[in-house]
Design an enzyme around this catalytic site. Sequence first.
Site, PDB file in Angstrom:
ATOM      1  N   CYS A 126      11.834 -24.358  16.337  1.00 32.55           N
ATOM      2  CA  CYS A 126      12.228 -24.773  15.093  1.00 32.55           C
ATOM      3  C   CYS A 126      13.605 -25.123  15.057  1.00 32.55           C
ATOM      4  CB  CYS A 126      12.023 -24.039  13.935  1.00 32.55           C
ATOM      5  SG  CYS A 126       9.958 -23.721  13.984  1.00 32.55           S
ATOM      6  N   TYR A 155      14.128 -22.199   8.013  1.00 35.05           N
ATOM      7  CA  TYR A 155      13.861 -21.267   8.981  1.00 35.05           C
ATOM      8  C   TYR A 155      14.611 -21.626  10.274  1.00 35.05           C
ATOM      9  CZ  TYR A 155      11.226 -18.853  12.670  1.00 35.05           C
ATOM     10  OH  TYR A 155      10.804 -18.198  13.611  1.00 35.05           O
ATOM     11  N   THR A 225       1.244 -32.793  18.324  1.00 36.18           N
ATOM     12  CA  THR A 225       1.150 -32.130  19.329  1.00 36.18           C
ATOM     13  C   THR A 225       1.978 -30.798  19.323  1.00 36.18           C
ATOM     14  OG1 THR A 225       2.858 -33.342  20.369  1.00 36.18           O
ATOM     15  CG2 THR A 225       0.440 -34.269  20.725  1.00 36.18           C
TER      16      THR A 225
END
Length: 330
Positions: A126, A155, A225
């Site tokens: 992330c 995050y 995806t």
Amino acid sequence: MNKTKTVKKALVCGAGGFIGGHLVKRLKKEGYWVRGADIKKHEYSKSQADEFLVGDLRDQKFCEKVFNLPFDEVYQLAADMGGAGYIFTGDHDADVMHNSAQINLNALHFGRLAKIKKIFFSSSACIYPERNQMDPNNPNCAESSAYPAAPDSEYGWEKIFGERMYLAYKRNFGLEVRIARFHNIFGPEGSWNNGKEKSPAAICRKVAQAKDGGTIEMWGDGKQTRSYLYIDECLEGVRRLMKSSFTGPVNIGSEEMVSINELAQMVMDIARKKLSVKHIKGPLGVRGRSSDNRLIKKELGWAPSTKLYDGLTKTYAWIEEQVKQNRKDK
Ligand code: NAD
């Protein structure tokens, strides 16, 4: 000659969680003495840790107790995190940033005071910039693409701050650190129905709960995806990184990229159920993401190879059992 073998001591912060729980088992198998620490006990299995301290790692007093030995290895996995339903709604942003940053500040400070030998930090895919993950067929998640930083969630921002803080402790205090960027780790004994579950667990649960011929709901069009890494492969990567002299950050993930529609179809095949998918609105994240394993191959001479289907088969079996158990309990 003294033949007594010294037993290595490891600390696993976040031992009550999914990856931490599995890591404790792995370290025990390898002969370590293990202390686990977490704000809660493991929900799905009894911890195999030699000692398990329950408390809040944001709390300095608790951290003084947790870090009171010069551990050979510390694995810092504790974080306030979850799947898209937790990270991408915006509702938990302040908690996610505050809680995880405070845990990492404490781990580094008290780890340094305790003269720990080496510390592992679990960063995340992330952290990668949103701009490189717009094309579902061609995401760029090479480690070198992280800057200029532009993660799509708080995050991710907290994780990239974390990486920098661990690297600063290495630079200024000579602390041995290892950093991995995990890409969607999945497997048995993780969140599956508490709002923190990620897509493989959520889809396994929905399929397990559905009657053959029925319908499951999916957030978005399912064309985005991702790649998913089975837990055993993740642990293999972590252990290899810890034994190596490479600091990272390095991706620990799979290069087997699938759309969420394909992921759902795989789970239906495993369950031998024919289901329709109803696409609904929901929090999504980037359009495309997959691990880039060139660096891990170069530095560790290894990369994960377990097929998604094989990992999903084991995960589905475990979640199906939880669903059955839950029905009985009601
Ligand atoms: P998890 O939520 O199952 O485990 C995290 C653990 O941290 C939980 O048991 C939780 O109780 C504990 N924790 C949270 N706040 C705490 C506090 N204040 N004090 C003590 N303990 C606290 O998550 P996981 O999937 O096992 O992830 C482990 C690590 O790997 C996390 O740092 C996560 O950000 C990172 N990561 C995971 C994935 C993945 O796909 N699972 C992907 C990228 C990064």
